[in-house]
Scaffold this motif. Sequence first.
Motif, short mmCIF file in Angstrom:
data_model
loop_
_atom_site.label_atom_id
_atom_site.label_comp_id
_atom_site.label_asym_id
_atom_site.label_seq_id
_atom_site.Cartn_x
_atom_site.Cartn_y
_atom_site.Cartn_z
N THR A 1 3.02 -22.34 -25.41
CA THR A 1 2.82 -21.16 -26.26
C THR A 1 3.78 -20.04 -25.86
O THR A 1 3.94 -19.77 -24.67
CB THR A 1 1.39 -20.58 -26.09
OG1 THR A 1 0.44 -21.64 -26.13
CG2 THR A 1 1.08 -19.54 -27.15
N LEU A 2 4.37 -19.39 -26.83
CA LEU A 2 5.05 -18.11 -26.61
C LEU A 2 4.56 -17.17 -27.70
O LEU A 2 4.89 -17.35 -28.87
CB LEU A 2 6.57 -18.26 -26.67
CG LEU A 2 7.34 -17.02 -26.24
CD1 LEU A 2 7.10 -16.68 -24.77
CD2 LEU A 2 8.84 -17.20 -26.50
N SER A 3 3.72 -16.23 -27.32
CA SER A 3 3.06 -15.39 -28.32
C SER A 3 3.18 -13.92 -27.91
O SER A 3 4.01 -13.58 -27.06
CB SER A 3 1.59 -15.81 -28.44
OG SER A 3 0.94 -15.12 -29.49
N ASN A 4 2.38 -13.07 -28.49
CA ASN A 4 2.51 -11.64 -28.24
C ASN A 4 1.18 -10.95 -28.57
O ASN A 4 0.45 -11.40 -29.47
CB ASN A 4 3.64 -11.06 -29.11
CG ASN A 4 4.09 -9.69 -28.63
OD1 ASN A 4 3.36 -8.71 -28.72
ND2 ASN A 4 5.31 -9.62 -28.09
N THR A 5 0.91 -9.86 -27.88
CA THR A 5 -0.31 -9.10 -28.16
C THR A 5 -0.26 -8.38 -29.51
O THR A 5 -1.28 -7.85 -29.96
CB THR A 5 -0.57 -8.03 -27.07
OG1 THR A 5 0.61 -7.28 -26.88
CG2 THR A 5 -0.98 -8.68 -25.76
N ARG A 6 0.91 -8.38 -30.15
CA ARG A 6 0.98 -7.74 -31.47
C ARG A 6 0.18 -8.48 -32.54
O ARG A 6 -0.03 -7.96 -33.63
CB ARG A 6 2.43 -7.63 -31.93
CG ARG A 6 3.20 -6.52 -31.20
CD ARG A 6 4.65 -6.55 -31.58
NE ARG A 6 5.22 -7.89 -31.32
CZ ARG A 6 6.45 -8.26 -31.63
NH1 ARG A 6 7.26 -7.40 -32.20
NH2 ARG A 6 6.87 -9.48 -31.34
N SER B 1 -2.81 -16.14 -30.83
CA SER B 1 -1.80 -17.01 -31.42
C SER B 1 -0.89 -16.21 -32.33
O SER B 1 -1.32 -15.21 -32.92
CB SER B 1 -2.47 -18.10 -32.26
OG SER B 1 -3.30 -18.90 -31.47
N GLY B 2 0.34 -16.68 -32.48
CA GLY B 2 1.21 -16.17 -33.54
C GLY B 2 1.11 -17.10 -34.75
O GLY B 2 0.41 -18.11 -34.71
N PRO B 3 1.81 -16.73 -35.82
CA PRO B 3 1.69 -17.51 -37.06
C PRO B 3 2.49 -18.82 -37.07
O PRO B 3 2.26 -19.67 -37.92
CB PRO B 3 2.22 -16.55 -38.13
CG PRO B 3 3.15 -15.64 -37.41
CD PRO B 3 2.62 -15.51 -36.02
N GLU B 4 3.44 -18.98 -36.14
CA GLU B 4 4.38 -20.10 -36.22
C GLU B 4 4.07 -21.18 -35.19
O GLU B 4 3.45 -20.89 -34.17
CB GLU B 4 5.82 -19.60 -35.93
CG GLU B 4 6.25 -18.40 -36.74
CD GLU B 4 6.49 -18.74 -38.19
OE1 GLU B 4 6.67 -19.95 -38.49
OE2 GLU B 4 6.48 -17.83 -39.03
N ASN B 5 4.56 -22.38 -35.45
CA ASN B 5 4.58 -23.41 -34.42
C ASN B 5 5.21 -22.85 -33.16
O ASN B 5 6.19 -22.13 -33.22
CB ASN B 5 5.42 -24.61 -34.88
CG ASN B 5 4.58 -25.60 -35.66
OD1 ASN B 5 3.38 -25.73 -35.43
ND2 ASN B 5 5.24 -26.31 -36.58
N GLY B 6 4.66 -23.22 -32.01
CA GLY B 6 5.20 -22.70 -30.76
C GLY B 6 4.50 -21.43 -30.32
O GLY B 6 4.63 -21.00 -29.18
#
Lengths: 434, 434
Positions: free
Chosen positions: A332-337, A369-374
């Motif tokens: 996973t590479l995500s963000n608190t945004r 989670s973010g919206p994209e794969n990965g």
Amino acid sequence: MTQPSITRSWVASANGHSDFPLQNLPLGVFSINDSAPRAGVAIGEHIFDLQVALEAGLFDGVARSAVEAMRGGQLNAFFELGRAARVALRSRLLELFSEGSTLRGNIEAQGAKLLPLAADCQMHLPARISDYTDFYVGIEHAQNVGKLFRPDNPLLPNYKHVPIGYHGRASTVRASGTAVRRPKGQTLPAGQNEPTFGPCARLDYELELGIWIGPGNEMGEPIAIGDAAEHIAGFCLLNDWSARDIQAWEYQPLGPFLSKSFITSVSPWVVTAEALEPFRTAQPARPEGDPQPLPYLFDKRDQDGGAFDIELEVLLLTEAMREQNLPAHRLTLSNTRYMYWTVAQMVAHHSVNGCQLQAGDLFGSGTLSGPENGQFGSLLEITEGGKKPIELASGEVRKFLEDGDEIILRARCARDGHASIGFGECRGTVIAAR
Amino acid sequence: MTQPSITRSWVASANGHSDFPLQNLPLGVFSINDSAPRAGVAIGEHIFDLQVALEAGLFDGVARSAVEAMRGGQLNAFFELGRAARVALRSRLLELFSEGSTLRGNIEAQGAKLLPLAADCQMHLPARISDYTDFYVGIEHAQNVGKLFRPDNPLLPNYKHVPIGYHGRASTVRASGTAVRRPKGQTLPAGQNEPTFGPCARLDYELELGIWIGPGNEMGEPIAIGDAAEHIAGFCLLNDWSARDIQAWEYQPLGPFLSKSFITSVSPWVVTAEALEPFRTAQPARPEGDPQPLPYLFDKRDQDGGAFDIELEVLLLTEAMREQNLPAHRLTLSNTRYMYWTVAQMVAHHSVNGCQLQAGDLFGSGTLSGPENGQFGSLLEITEGGKKPIELASGEVRKFLEDGDEIILRARCARDGHASIGFGECRGTVIAAR
């Protein structure tokens, strides 16, 4: 990238790519060789022992009171003191550790200690957790999980009105590094009507931001959203380990229970609200058609600067990968945004009915989670509930976690003109069911 | 009915119809005139101050250690000591207070104190609650509530396999007598799509048995059902105040949250496992067609004597009734026999995934309704969600609770050949929203 305008420290390892530069100064509780746990601050590759420094006379006034409140090896009383104590301590630590500080000699002369972080230091939970609340504000996660059950209507009608949360189990929150015993429990095999009992077969991680509560409120006295920031002491990483098969069978109608309560891991360093100040950002505008928050959840200042830009990463290291000396696999590479609600909105909502918050309470954000794969913050989302296994460089595949698998959470904030700071790691290795 | 074979006490008020005869000896924490809270035992209309008695030298050996563990005005360390400490203390108290005891003089001579319960004694929570778990084992309640939503299929498929429970909020558990501030929150008006914010309009009580946990377990080490009784210290009454309108809007998908966390009231006296021993009974046979419990939830001894026969009562007293000097209106007369799962099954289930229980944890049983009118443990059931208001002798009607209404829970155990014991009261009066 080291930037010349950023103040450097005489602690060499704090400059460059450390999670813990001079601008971070996170607080934690540690012990060495079974000594009593005590408070320290991380700088570069070292821990500065605050108790020894206190006794060496390095703190005065409010900063001194702040460190005195840490006696006993728990930060609750310090959290209770609120922002002024954190700011005074931070300010004094910046004086002590800045490059060219005239106080460097004092520290060394007075016997205060910089201990190597890596070696013998055992990290503990920073505070006694009275209550732990897990929110569900990662809207991409809520949508991804909702889709598995309700493809046409993934979000429930309350989601965009209510910062959904539920009470978690405080007794099994543990500091990074604690082994994760695979839980046993009831599950309903596909196509069956009768449950069976045995080890969880769908063990998962959840990537979350943890929030440490500072000063509390009296029962019956809600915290207004404009005051919420005063009640937040700091932040950590949180892994909400989840047994998906147990969860699916138990969670109706009162929510997740044994599927979560076997362990929750947190990174041990409390990154203060002050250290994160440069990484505040506006809450992303709500998409066209989304409702506006009710007045008790709305504050202009919070909308303008109450979100955070923190990059979040999850790595997997299997036993085979360790044996083959392979690097960890990034899941996973995500963000608190990707939080639909701010931390201030969580505090205001939690207390609006008069519920009492207390210093040392812990919140989890929910999976980010973010919206994209990965960018997906759980294997449930990545493998679509086990339907799409992932392949690893070791030749292994994973639908869910196997015994021996280690999950590592990391976080990083970066912004031009500011020192980049990290959170340290939140690690946990799965061990076989008893 | 006083029975000649039952040992009487020289404390006159302990004989006859007291909740607290010689055979009960419940433990609690009290204070007088803002003094520091300390431990005591209730007998008749008095509290015996255990700290003063300790200093007067009235306890030796294990009983002495038991009372020493109560120092600091919290029973957690005493609960942690387990059955042996409770039994030794009980045995010594029986010696001290039995009619004809040669020790009566000792008590008086050594300055130990019997304080009048009614007068200035302020009761507190008996322990620091680390975690509070609310179960849902009252099957009649689960069916009554289920019918409101799913008339043909009131119980969810997991109900008869899983002792359903969820994490509650520990910080707002309060001792009997604490005012109940009407909570505010989000609710969805009938027929609308957008929630509104305001005071709860459907405030309710829930009649529950509370369970105080004794010695805990290590994380990762389940408690076998055969050992579960060793982990139960005692019992109380619990009112799980509920905001039905907030609950209906918030509870999907993670369970009740703000609809419950504004306050939970408990009766302050811990009725020990030993005092309840004569009122143990067999778990009622499961109806034809119900599944047998999975092995981790089954123990022959528990099935034969792990249930309790305790009569439970709920009374309502409105402001108008108080003004007109009317007696309280009985809302509920129920019994702990309506629990589908035993307390031992709750303990075994809660810990089977490795979840750590700790001394002073509190369980609620879930609402204990019976199957008939007059036995329902909440207004939601009595008024069928507000459709059938109840009429009071004051001329008032009630769908849900109004400001000024007081709810009083009581419990009573009776069995031929044994002294009847009570729990004391759990009271709370609703006050207006802020």
